[in-house]
Design an enzyme around this catalytic site. Sequence first.
Site, PDB file in Angstrom:
ATOM      1  N   HIS A 104       0.812  -1.221   0.000  1.00  0.00           N
ATOM      2  CA  HIS A 104       0.000   0.000   0.000  1.00  0.00           C
ATOM      3  C   HIS A 104       0.843   1.267   0.000  1.00  0.00           C
ATOM      4  CE1 HIS A 104      -3.622   2.395   0.304  1.00  0.00           C
ATOM      5  NE2 HIS A 104      -2.964   3.135   1.165  1.00  0.00           N
ATOM      6  N   TYR A 128       1.815   5.433  -2.532  1.00  0.00           N
ATOM      7  CA  TYR A 128       2.171   6.819  -2.223  1.00  0.00           C
ATOM      8  C   TYR A 128       3.597   7.141  -2.646  1.00  0.00           C
ATOM      9  CZ  TYR A 128      -2.282   6.876  -0.001  1.00  0.00           C
ATOM     10  OH  TYR A 128      -3.632   6.800   0.197  1.00  0.00           O
ATOM     11  N   HIS A 130      -9.812   1.064 -10.429  1.00  0.00           N
ATOM     12  CA  HIS A 130      -9.412   2.079  -9.444  1.00  0.00           C
ATOM     13  C   HIS A 130      -7.954   2.465  -9.606  1.00  0.00           C
ATOM     14  CE1 HIS A 130      -8.379   4.014  -5.681  1.00  0.00           C
ATOM     15  NE2 HIS A 130      -7.531   3.029  -5.422  1.00  0.00           N
ATOM     16  N   PHE A 131      -7.052   1.477  -9.647  1.00  0.00           N
ATOM     17  CA  PHE A 131      -5.653   1.898  -9.652  1.00  0.00           C
ATOM     18  C   PHE A 131      -5.182   2.368 -11.025  1.00  0.00           C
ATOM     19  CE2 PHE A 131      -5.002  -2.886  -9.570  1.00  0.00           C
ATOM     20  CZ  PHE A 131      -4.460  -3.020 -10.843  1.00  0.00           C
ATOM     21  N   HIS A 132      -5.987   2.157 -12.067  1.00  0.00           N
ATOM     22  CA  HIS A 132      -5.667   2.828 -13.327  1.00  0.00           C
ATOM     23  C   HIS A 132      -6.015   4.317 -13.255  1.00  0.00           C
ATOM     24  CE1 HIS A 132      -5.062  -1.158 -15.173  1.00  0.00           C
ATOM     25  NE2 HIS A 132      -4.409  -0.493 -16.106  1.00  0.00           N
ATOM     26  N   ARG A 174     -11.245 -10.043 -12.105  1.00  0.00           N
ATOM     27  CA  ARG A 174      -9.976  -9.525 -12.573  1.00  0.00           C
ATOM     28  C   ARG A 174      -8.993 -10.682 -12.726  1.00  0.00           C
ATOM     29  NH1 ARG A 174      -6.961  -7.030  -7.238  1.00  0.00           N
ATOM     30  NH2 ARG A 174      -5.446  -6.525  -8.841  1.00  0.00           N
ATOM     31  N   ARG A 175      -7.858 -10.412 -13.352  1.00  0.00           N
ATOM     32  CA  ARG A 175      -6.757 -11.378 -13.450  1.00  0.00           C
ATOM     33  C   ARG A 175      -7.179 -12.688 -14.095  1.00  0.00           C
ATOM     34  NH1 ARG A 175      -4.250 -10.603  -7.368  1.00  0.00           N
ATOM     35  NH2 ARG A 175      -2.813  -8.915  -7.868  1.00  0.00           N
TER      36      ARG A 175
END
Length: 595
Positions: free
Chosen positions: A236, A240, A387-389, A450-451
Amino acid sequence: MSEALETGTPSFMDRFPQEASVVRASLISSFISLFLGAVFGLIQALHRTNVFRFLDSQYYYTVLTAHGVLLVVSFTIFFLVGVFTWATVRSLDRPLVDIRYTWAWYGLMVIGTLMAVVAILGGFIPSTDISADVLFTFYAPMQAHPLFYGGLAIFIIGTWLAGADYFRAWYAWKQEHPDERIPLQTFMVLTTMLMWYIATIGVAIAVVVFLLPWSLGLLDSVNPLLTRTLFWFWGHPVVYFWLMPAYMLWYTVLPSISGGRLFSDPLARVVFVLFLLLSTPVGIHHQYVDPGIAEGFKMIAMTNTMFLLLPSLLTAFTVVASMEHGARQRGGTGLFGWLRALPWRNPAFTGMALAGLMFAAGGFSGMVNAGMNINYLVHNTIWVPGHFHLTVGTAVALTFMAATYWLWPQVTNKPIFSRPIALAQVVLWFVGMALMSNAMHVMGLFGVPRRTAEPQYQGFDFVASFGSITELRMQLALGGTLLFLSTILFVSNIALSTGSPRMSGLGKPLSEPLSPAADSPKVLDNLTLWFGIAMVLVVLAYILPLASIITDSGIVDPGVRPVPMLVDAANGLGPISAVTDAASRVVAAVVGVVP
């Protein structure tokens, strides 16, 4: 004096030619990774939507691993060390202590990347025993070749040495300026690296103590839940680590491009201190569905995660206020009329502004991920990559590409080949990501996994609330194709820029903040204090969960066997029998049951 900036001439390259060479090399390495990762991303998008299949499905997980590692590790972190080298040298107004040491850590990062990539690409050659089809998260009991783990370890060591380089430069500057505040960009670099040192404790232990010896045959087994938890100890805060250089660019470069000044230097320092304190003690929120971790620990992680909204909201306020100040300096008036006065024809500004807008959308979907009960709905669906795209794929990647249009001339003394192409490129990325991530989020709400190379089940249809799953798949494929085209435009523009004639006067000044560092308490610059508090928070967050895992199942689980990521391609591959078997082994290993 230390905050004095290039005045147009000389440029950064003129003043610090050796450091500029390191910055260029780091950025070029980043862009190579971006291009290769984009190729694999296009293959993925077209494959799982069944638009066009370049490879058999047995290679899908090799493609998926390469895409993740190249983009979320290599592309982002090579760019980070490049921009951090520039920011440290520029803001301290002095060269690095020893350029040979600088090239050494860059070389280690390159070697580590090549080792990991060779291990991954070995999956395309069935005749070899080299493969690493373990995805970016490399969960046990899926096992990669030792080259993969060794490369990751060497890469991380390179980043540690890079951080030490920045601290050495700051310490040398401090001896010459004992009473001055840490320059803002250097402060941001140092707090980010302190967070990185804490975060990488988990992945270093997982890789060096468990996974690498396991892959070498020195350990018979590992504890999947323990190594998974150590991964997310790092997994995580690494988000950042990608975002904080983007934040640095938003805080220090974007206001100047807007024609204004940073709203508040003290508020920017507070934000980076908060990220140092809060980024690491939250990783368990990625493990809400993992058995073996008590619900109470998950609730604590959820609560800690919600505190991370504060620095993001402070950033939104500060950056938008800085942009508004610039627009009003340019003649903008009215409640929203100032938006028209912003330099939208400047690709550096437009790209970073659109990246910030997309990050706001990513923040909303991130709040869903962070809520434990809501997370159960979307966990392991395509919502998560959607989300993370938005975050790493747009807030980070688009900021990095846009900032390159501003930074590249200063480290090469060569102008960008085409500003119109650059402007089209950042807009195309925004549109492509909007299409793809929207499709992913909607499909995730209806359970599309996913995946998976074959995201469908026999006798079961995914029913969307509007349109159809087929339409959403086409939207995903179109968005992925536009992103690939945008990448081609970006890489080509930078490559063609290397052929531009050298020019003088390409240095760009950065304006002083409206509220300077002197307006903030000196305790904000006490890095030792904040590092100590961050360590205490990490210990409080992880000591009991880790102790519980070790007490329940030991440091290693003797019943766990390595699972190679193989796919049965017989009969054209409808169901993925081997992957299904591998998934069952993973679940069984996590809950401590040997199949």
